[in-house]
Write a protein that holds these residues in place. Structure first.
Motif, PDB file in Angstrom:
ATOM      1  N   ALA A  32       0.906  -1.030   0.019  1.00 33.32           N
ATOM      2  CA  ALA A  32      -0.102   0.093   0.009  1.00 33.32           C
ATOM      3  C   ALA A  32       0.860   1.315  -0.123  1.00 33.32           C
ATOM      4  N   THR A  33       2.329   1.191   0.402  1.00 33.57           N
ATOM      5  CA  THR A  33       2.834   2.383   0.605  1.00 33.57           C
ATOM      6  C   THR A  33       3.479   2.860  -0.849  1.00 33.57           C
ATOM      7  N   ALA A  34       3.213   1.871  -1.759  1.00 33.07           N
ATOM      8  CA  ALA A  34       3.629   2.223  -3.143  1.00 33.07           C
ATOM      9  C   ALA A  34       2.513   2.790  -3.832  1.00 33.07           C
ATOM     10  N   ASP A  35       1.093   2.897  -3.436  1.00 34.15           N
ATOM     11  CA  ASP A  35       0.101   3.619  -3.926  1.00 34.15           C
ATOM     12  C   ASP A  35      -0.244   4.944  -3.128  1.00 34.15           C
ATOM     13  N   SER A  36       0.335   4.950  -2.452  1.00 31.11           N
ATOM     14  CA  SER A  36      -0.074   6.469  -1.457  1.00 31.11           C
ATOM     15  C   SER A  36      -0.012   7.640  -2.311  1.00 31.11           C
ATOM     16  N   THR A  37      -0.899   8.268  -2.541  1.00 37.20           N
ATOM     17  CA  THR A  37      -0.927   9.710  -3.147  1.00 37.20           C
ATOM     18  C   THR A  37      -0.926  11.099  -2.083  1.00 37.20           C
ATOM     19  N   THR A  38      -0.666  10.512  -0.740  1.00 30.76           N
ATOM     20  CA  THR A  38      -0.795  11.280   0.298  1.00 30.76           C
ATOM     21  C   THR A  38       0.427  11.637   0.974  1.00 30.76           C
ATOM     22  N   PHE A  39       0.932  12.952   1.237  1.00 24.41           N
ATOM     23  CA  PHE A  39       2.140  13.440   1.585  1.00 24.41           C
ATOM     24  C   PHE A  39       1.913  14.133   2.838  1.00 24.41           C
ATOM     25  N   SER A  40       3.069  13.951   3.716  1.00 24.52           N
ATOM     26  CA  SER A  40       2.771  14.509   5.139  1.00 24.52           C
ATOM     27  C   SER A  40       3.253  15.965   5.214  1.00 24.52           C
ATOM     28  N   ASN A  41       4.084  16.426   4.065  1.00 23.16           N
ATOM     29  CA  ASN A  41       4.462  17.651   3.942  1.00 23.16           C
ATOM     30  C   ASN A  41       4.000  18.258   2.654  1.00 23.16           C
TER      31      ASN A  41
END
Length: 312
Positions: A32-41
């Motif tokens: 799932a980390t490869a498809d994450s489009t959200t960024f903490s910054n």
């Protein structure tokens, strides 16, 4: 009643989709980390911590001792939580001489250059430490290249494509369920034939549809693997280092094979007599073989002498 091609494809596609559910929770979380489009910054800033920056280094240095420098770098990388991907040492031969030393031995002199090729992976925050250590042990730096590539947009493009694929797949499944319910209401249950045969054209179309679906699934997996590789390169920097040292001379005193294998005087004398007799035999046989040419030459010479005497 013969069911439509679409409803024949639904079970096959469902079986293909079920293969993704065999992963463990840890594998699913990692994928799932490869498809994450959200960024903490905010990634609009070039120095944002959320950017996927890949750092690497390449260097070629001269060191006093290749073996000691290689061992030191390997121990340093291991202590920093890194991995020695490859480490190879070899001696590149430059020149070689063989000089007489005594009656039965020779002096072998070889010039060679020890070299080492290292491929190291270290945590990105430890890259500067390894670079400083390499600079400290090197007596001459031929070249050093440090790269910092921004892979944020490539990572984001792969994640967005996979996310779009999942949305389309979910919509297609919902639409397929609706059409299946409508078809089930319209078709009388008594007229449904369980042993329905499929025509060759429908079977070929079904196979093509499954192959197309497999291609799309493979593309999703490839994009996911590429993103995981980017995340791995972001966390661990790759260093490619080549070490060499000044030429080294290796001197050895070895036995002379020609002297060791030489026979005694009596044996050589007897062999010389036999060789002379063999040479004489070959010469005689040669003149015997060309006797027609010798006879023609002799007759020609006699005729030439007679012609000279007549003219005089």
């Amino acid at each position: 009643m013969r069911p439509s091609l679409y409803y024949l494809m639904i079970p096959v596609l469902g079986m293909c989709a079920c293969s993704a559910h065999h992963m463990s929770p840890e594998e699913k979380a990692y994928a799932a980390t490869a498809d994450s489009t959200t960024f903490s910054n905010d990634i609009t800033s070039i120095n944002s911590p959320s950017r996927k920056r890949v750092k690497s280094a390449d260097a070629r240095c001269r060191v006093p001792s290749v073996f000691e420098a290689t061992s030191k770098l390997e121990r340093l990388v291991t202590s920093l939580g890194g991995v020695v991907v490859e480490s190879s040492l070899q001696n590149e031969s430059v020149q070689q001489y063989q000089l007489p030393y005594s009656t039965d031995s020779i002096k072998s002199i070889q010039l060679y250059t020890p070299t080492a090729n290292l491929t190291l992976k270290v945590p990105v925050e430890r890259l500067d430490s390894v670079d400083q250590s390499l600079t400290a042990i090197a007596s001459f730096i031929e070249h050093r290249v440090i790269k910092d590539q921004d892979m944020t947009l490539k990572y984001l493009a792969n994640a967005m494509k996979n996310e779009q694929h999942e949305v389309k797949t979910a919509k297609e499944e919902i639409a397929a369920e609706r059409r299946e319910k409508i078809a089930a209401k319209r078709a009388p249950s008594a007229t449904v034939n369980v042993n329905t045969t499929v025509s060759p054209a429908n079977e070929e179309a079904s196979q093509n549809a499954v192959a197309y679906q497999d291609q799309k699934d493979d593309a999703v997996i490839d994009r996911r693997i590429n993103n995981l590789a980017i995340l791995d390169d972001v966390a661990y920097s790759t260093l490619t280092i080549q070490l060499y040292q000044p030429q080294v001379t290796d001197v050895q005193i070895v036995l002379n094979p020609a002297q060791i294998s030489r026979a005694g005087f009596g044996t050589e004398l007897l062999s010389a007599v036999k060789n002379g007799a063999e040479i004489l035999r070959n010469i005689l046989l040669f003149f015997v073989q060309i006797w027609p040419f010798l006879l023609a030459f002799l007759l020609g010479w006699i005729g030439y002498r007679k012609l000279i005497l007549r003219r005089s």
